[in-house]
Design a protein around this motif. Structure first.
Motif, PDB file in Angstrom:
ATOM      1  N   ASP A  68     -59.333  10.858  47.522  1.00  0.00           N
ATOM      2  CA  ASP A  68     -59.812   9.717  46.752  1.00  0.00           C
ATOM      3  C   ASP A  68     -60.726   8.875  47.648  1.00  0.00           C
ATOM      4  O   ASP A  68     -60.390   8.622  48.808  1.00  0.00           O
ATOM      5  CB  ASP A  68     -58.603   8.889  46.308  1.00  0.00           C
ATOM      6  CG  ASP A  68     -59.035   7.649  45.570  1.00  0.00           C
ATOM      7  OD1 ASP A  68     -59.560   7.790  44.456  1.00  0.00           O
ATOM      8  OD2 ASP A  68     -58.868   6.540  46.128  1.00  0.00           O
ATOM      9  N   PRO A  69     -61.903   8.422  47.137  1.00  0.00           N
ATOM     10  CA  PRO A  69     -62.847   7.704  48.008  1.00  0.00           C
ATOM     11  C   PRO A  69     -62.224   6.504  48.729  1.00  0.00           C
ATOM     12  O   PRO A  69     -62.522   6.272  49.896  1.00  0.00           O
ATOM     13  CB  PRO A  69     -63.926   7.249  47.037  1.00  0.00           C
ATOM     14  CG  PRO A  69     -63.880   8.226  45.929  1.00  0.00           C
ATOM     15  CD  PRO A  69     -62.466   8.681  45.814  1.00  0.00           C
ATOM     16  N   TRP A  70     -61.371   5.754  48.050  1.00  0.00           N
ATOM     17  CA  TRP A  70     -60.776   4.577  48.698  1.00  0.00           C
ATOM     18  C   TRP A  70     -59.884   4.990  49.857  1.00  0.00           C
ATOM     19  O   TRP A  70     -59.940   4.413  50.943  1.00  0.00           O
ATOM     20  CB  TRP A  70     -59.961   3.764  47.693  1.00  0.00           C
ATOM     21  CG  TRP A  70     -60.834   3.043  46.726  1.00  0.00           C
ATOM     22  CD1 TRP A  70     -61.108   3.412  45.458  1.00  0.00           C
ATOM     23  CD2 TRP A  70     -61.581   1.842  46.981  1.00  0.00           C
ATOM     24  NE1 TRP A  70     -61.981   2.523  44.892  1.00  0.00           N
ATOM     25  CE2 TRP A  70     -62.284   1.545  45.799  1.00  0.00           C
ATOM     26  CE3 TRP A  70     -61.723   1.006  48.084  1.00  0.00           C
ATOM     27  CZ2 TRP A  70     -63.114   0.442  45.680  1.00  0.00           C
ATOM     28  CZ3 TRP A  70     -62.541  -0.097  47.977  1.00  0.00           C
ATOM     29  CH2 TRP A  70     -63.236  -0.369  46.785  1.00  0.00           C
ATOM     30  N   ALA A 119     -62.030   6.237  52.645  1.00  0.00           N
ATOM     31  CA  ALA A 119     -62.665   5.130  53.366  1.00  0.00           C
ATOM     32  C   ALA A 119     -61.679   4.489  54.327  1.00  0.00           C
ATOM     33  O   ALA A 119     -62.000   4.215  55.488  1.00  0.00           O
ATOM     34  CB  ALA A 119     -63.198   4.101  52.376  1.00  0.00           C
ATOM     35  N   LEU A 120     -60.474   4.297  53.835  1.00  0.00           N
ATOM     36  CA  LEU A 120     -59.435   3.672  54.660  1.00  0.00           C
ATOM     37  C   LEU A 120     -59.166   4.523  55.899  1.00  0.00           C
ATOM     38  O   LEU A 120     -59.123   4.027  57.033  1.00  0.00           O
ATOM     39  CB  LEU A 120     -58.160   3.520  53.828  1.00  0.00           C
ATOM     40  CG  LEU A 120     -57.186   2.446  54.287  1.00  0.00           C
ATOM     41  CD1 LEU A 120     -57.806   1.072  54.109  1.00  0.00           C
ATOM     42  CD2 LEU A 120     -55.884   2.550  53.514  1.00  0.00           C
ATOM     43  N   ARG A 148     -70.184   7.224  45.638  1.00  0.00           N
ATOM     44  CA  ARG A 148     -69.838   5.831  45.922  1.00  0.00           C
ATOM     45  C   ARG A 148     -68.462   5.537  45.324  1.00  0.00           C
ATOM     46  O   ARG A 148     -67.926   6.317  44.540  1.00  0.00           O
ATOM     47  CB  ARG A 148     -70.887   4.903  45.312  1.00  0.00           C
ATOM     48  CG  ARG A 148     -72.217   5.031  46.038  1.00  0.00           C
ATOM     49  CD  ARG A 148     -73.262   4.093  45.492  1.00  0.00           C
ATOM     50  NE  ARG A 148     -74.515   4.264  46.227  1.00  0.00           N
ATOM     51  CZ  ARG A 148     -75.662   3.717  45.876  1.00  0.00           C
ATOM     52  NH1 ARG A 148     -75.725   2.941  44.806  1.00  0.00           N
ATOM     53  NH2 ARG A 148     -76.749   3.904  46.587  1.00  0.00           N
ATOM     54  N   PHE A 149     -67.903   4.379  45.708  1.00  0.00           N
ATOM     55  CA  PHE A 149     -66.599   3.993  45.160  1.00  0.00           C
ATOM     56  C   PHE A 149     -66.673   3.928  43.641  1.00  0.00           C
ATOM     57  O   PHE A 149     -67.687   3.546  43.070  1.00  0.00           O
ATOM     58  CB  PHE A 149     -66.192   2.614  45.685  1.00  0.00           C
ATOM     59  CG  PHE A 149     -65.805   2.613  47.130  1.00  0.00           C
ATOM     60  CD1 PHE A 149     -64.946   3.556  47.638  1.00  0.00           C
ATOM     61  CD2 PHE A 149     -66.301   1.638  47.972  1.00  0.00           C
ATOM     62  CE1 PHE A 149     -64.583   3.558  48.969  1.00  0.00           C
ATOM     63  CE2 PHE A 149     -65.956   1.622  49.312  1.00  0.00           C
ATOM     64  CZ  PHE A 149     -65.092   2.586  49.806  1.00  0.00           C
ATOM     65  N   ASP A 150     -65.562   4.290  42.999  1.00  0.00           N
ATOM     66  CA  ASP A 150     -65.519   4.247  41.541  1.00  0.00           C
ATOM     67  C   ASP A 150     -64.817   2.964  41.102  1.00  0.00           C
ATOM     68  O   ASP A 150     -63.607   2.820  41.260  1.00  0.00           O
ATOM     69  CB  ASP A 150     -64.759   5.484  41.026  1.00  0.00           C
ATOM     70  CG  ASP A 150     -64.843   5.571  39.517  1.00  0.00           C
ATOM     71  OD1 ASP A 150     -65.640   4.801  38.928  1.00  0.00           O
ATOM     72  OD2 ASP A 150     -64.116   6.390  38.931  1.00  0.00           O
ATOM     73  N   LEU A 151     -65.596   2.012  40.604  1.00  0.00           N
ATOM     74  CA  LEU A 151     -65.005   0.748  40.156  1.00  0.00           C
ATOM     75  C   LEU A 151     -65.181   0.567  38.661  1.00  0.00           C
ATOM     76  O   LEU A 151     -65.117  -0.536  38.144  1.00  0.00           O
ATOM     77  CB  LEU A 151     -65.654  -0.429  40.894  1.00  0.00           C
ATOM     78  CG  LEU A 151     -65.212  -0.648  42.351  1.00  0.00           C
ATOM     79  CD1 LEU A 151     -66.008  -1.769  42.969  1.00  0.00           C
ATOM     80  CD2 LEU A 151     -63.737  -0.959  42.430  1.00  0.00           C
ATOM     81  N   GLN A 187     -72.387   5.932  51.702  1.00  0.00           N
ATOM     82  CA  GLN A 187     -72.437   5.782  50.245  1.00  0.00           C
ATOM     83  C   GLN A 187     -73.817   5.337  49.777  1.00  0.00           C
ATOM     84  O   GLN A 187     -74.241   5.667  48.669  1.00  0.00           O
ATOM     85  CB  GLN A 187     -71.394   4.766  49.792  1.00  0.00           C
ATOM     86  CG  GLN A 187     -69.989   5.246  50.015  1.00  0.00           C
ATOM     87  CD  GLN A 187     -68.985   4.379  49.289  1.00  0.00           C
ATOM     88  OE1 GLN A 187     -69.350   3.514  48.510  1.00  0.00           O
ATOM     89  NE2 GLN A 187     -67.723   4.604  49.572  1.00  0.00           N
TER      90      GLN A 187
END
Lengths: 334, 289
Positions: A82-84, A87-88, A145-148, A229
């Motif tokens: 998962d991108p988040w 990233a973490l 990119r992050f999915d928001l 990203q």
């Protein structure tokens, strides 16, 4: 210790307003430049933290940013995380790498410190350049990119992504000031001014240096994740020492050890690069001459010069106007 | 392949050739640092300049004239740099010096692009040196042998000058303690100037002899800068012994790394540098203990 003078507040407010205005009004190309500036701002904040407040002039911060970018890309696209989460993990990894580099280099000083960090940075660069896993010199593409979209934000839109980067930069800036105001940050400045005395006071100086280097790595890692990203593609060039060298130039142009100055420097550098790039392909010549002129003028960069010239006067005038009873009140809000 | 003696001979010669080229560059940089505590990052740019001057002159004046005139031209540029920038930066800290010379890299890079364009130049070898020489059972390009011999000759000459002549003694005194040397009546400032010019000339010479082997591009100065810095940091700043030891270590690690462990080669040299800095933070043979 780091303090916010009225001049610093004023410049920060102007920069934030200008960035917001640019984010809402600019076209596609203007937004790309804005995002480039915002990511460079994070990198130079990370560098100023160690170089300006700890005397550790690092030539591996570009590589640290690259480690963050590559770790994120590898975890998100190759491992399918998962991108988040990716990233973490990427930021944590960058921080760990930075801590180790800081711990090893903490014993060397001056030119040897610069060379040691350069060696580690180039080691990472050569490794990525040769590694088939990370695409070698072809780089890696297809980074998301992050999915928001769950909260109605689409980061694939340049404008939204620019605003997102701006918000992250704001958080990073607060993080940097929080580090500098903490006991750790104050000890670091003490180590920069007189390492022997801090040792005599019973402080573990290499730990202080390594810890701040690691924290600075967190910021560099965040910059790397966002850089990956932004372009959605990364190449080993991101880790090359010239990136670190340029970041150092930006810090010096803006004003070493002021935090606000490097932000001014980043804006000046990227705008100068693009404006001159339209007129002439020889913009390096102009940057080189400006750099020589700034260093030889003995001023501490653009912002340092402004601070020496107007800072004290502005302080006094504002202090008179507001009749603030204690200086803490003027300086203590973030 | 690796069992074969000729393989080892060939690679040793390759390593020696790379070492000698790096030695020509690093000796100037390291003695300038030892004497003046001045890190001249623009040293690589001077090397590129030497290559460009040589490549330009070789077409009209011939190879030997080019190889003689290029160092002189670079030394002249060095004189201008010394008078215009470096003398004024003597009293400022190392940080400012690093940055000024970093700015110089940018400026010189674009100046060479303006003067000579972006395209790579080529320089041909003289007929005498373009053949192959049979040596210890291998056939080796004569030009590469020439570089090895030239580097060794310059090392011997510098070692002789530094160890046996009066100016050598003055330089050693200046490296050891410049304030005391000045008190003893040595004009340290003029000594700096001479050493700086000789260092620039050697960088120009390195560029000139490297030009026929590599293509002459604006970026060649940046490419060589990092290896040169690694050499002087491994060897220890300020000493001839450090420069030659560092050059040989770099040359052999790089060359044998590339053929024996191609995956690791580029990481190997940086790992070595990191190891040296951790174990001996001031390098193997620093001028001052």
């Amino acid at each position: 210790m780091f303090r916010h003078t009225p001049l610093r507040h004023a410049v920060l407010a102007i920069l934030a307003l200008a960035a917001l205005m640019q984010a809402f009004t600019a076209g596609y190309f203007g937004l790309e430049i804005l995002i480039e500036i915002l990511i460079l701002c994070m990198l130079v904040l990370a560098l100023d933290l160690v170089a300006g407040f700890g005397g550790m002039v690092s030539l591996c911060h570009g590589a640290l940013m690259g480690v963050g970018a590559y770790a994120f890309a590898a975890l998100a696209t190759l491992a399918g995380l998962d991108p988040w989460l990716a990233a973490l993990a990427a930021v944590a990894l960058t921080a760990a790498v930075a801590w180790v580099i800081g711990a090893i280099c903490a014993r060397s000083h001056g030119i040897y410190f610069i060379m040691a960090t350069l060696a580690f940075g180039q080691m990472a660069y050569s490794y990525v350049f040769e590694s088939p896993l990370f695409g070698g010199d072809d780089g890696m593409g297809g980074i998301d990119r992050f999915d928001l979209t769950a909260i109605g934000i689409d980061l694939n839109d340049s404008r939204t992504f620019a605003l997102f980067c701006l918000a992250v930069l704001g958080a990073v800036y607060l993080f940097a000031t929080a580090i500098l105001r903490s006991g750790l940050g104050r000890s670091l400045t003490g180590v920069m001014h007189n390492e022997k005395r801090m040792k005599a006071l019973g402080l573990n100086t290499w730990r202080i240096k390594a810890d701040v280097f690691g924290l600075s790595g967190i910021i560099a890692g965040i910059a790397g994740v966002l850089a990956a990203q932004h372009i959605m593609f990364i190449s080993p060039g991101l880790l090359n020492w010239t990136v670190s060298g340029e970041a150092l130039v930006v810090v010096i142009l803006g004003g070493l050890g002021t935090l606000v100055g490097p932000l001014v420097g980043a804006v000046a550098f990227v705008v100068m690069k693009h404006q001159l790039g339209e007129v002439t392909t020889y913009w390096h010549l102009v940057v080189g001459i400006v750099l020589i002129a700034v260093v030889m003028s003995r001023a501490n960069g653009i912002f340092g010069w402004a601070e020496a010239r107007w800072g004290a006067r502005l302080d006094r005038r504002l202090a008179d106007a507001t009749r603030s009873p204690t200086p803490e009140e003027v300086t203590s809000d973030a | 392949m690796t069992q074969d003696l000729s393989f080892w001979t060939l690679q040793t010669l390759n390593a020696l050739q790379l070492s000698m080229l790096l030695f020509l560059l690093s000796i100037g940089l390291t003695v300038i640092f030892g004497l003046m505590h001045f890190v001249n990052l623009a040293h690589g740019a001077l090397y590129a300049l030497g290559a460009y001057i040589a490549a330009t002159l070789a077409g009209t004046a011939g190879f030997w004239a080019a190889i003689l005139l290029a160092p002189l031209g670079v030394a002249l540029v060095g004189v201008v740099l010394y008078g215009g920038l470096i003398r004024r930066m003597r009293k400022s800290g190392p940080m400012a010096q690093v940055l000024v010379t970093f700015g110089l890299i940018f400026a010189l890079l674009d100046l060479t692009r303006i003067l000579w364009g972006d395209l790579a130049l080529a320089m041909s070898m003289p007929a005498v040196l373009s053949g192959q020489v049979d040596l210890l059972g291998v056939s080796y390009p004569a030009y590469r042998l020439f570089i090895i011999v030239l580097g060794a000759a310059i090392f011997a000459a510098l070692a002789l000058v530094l160890a046996r002549t009066q100016i050598g003694a003055m330089i050693r005194a200046g490296v050891d303690n410049d304030a005391m040397a000045a008190c003893l009546g040595i004009n340290v400032e003029r000594l700096f100037f001479v050493v700086f010019c000789v260092g620039c000339a050697l960088a120009g010479l390195a560029g000139a002899v490297a030009a026929p082997l590599l293509s002459v591009t604006p970026g060649m100065g940046l490419q060589i800068l990092i290896p040169t810095l690694i050499v002087i940091v491994i060897g220890g700043l300020g000493s001839l012994k450090g420069a030659i030891a560092g050059s040989l270590i770099y040359g052999f690690v790089q060359t044998f790394g590339a053929v024996l462990a191609p995956q690791l080669a580029s990481v190997l040299i940086y790992a070595l540098l990191a190891a040296v800095l951790v174990i001996k933070p001031v390098g193997l043979f620093p001028a001052k203990g």
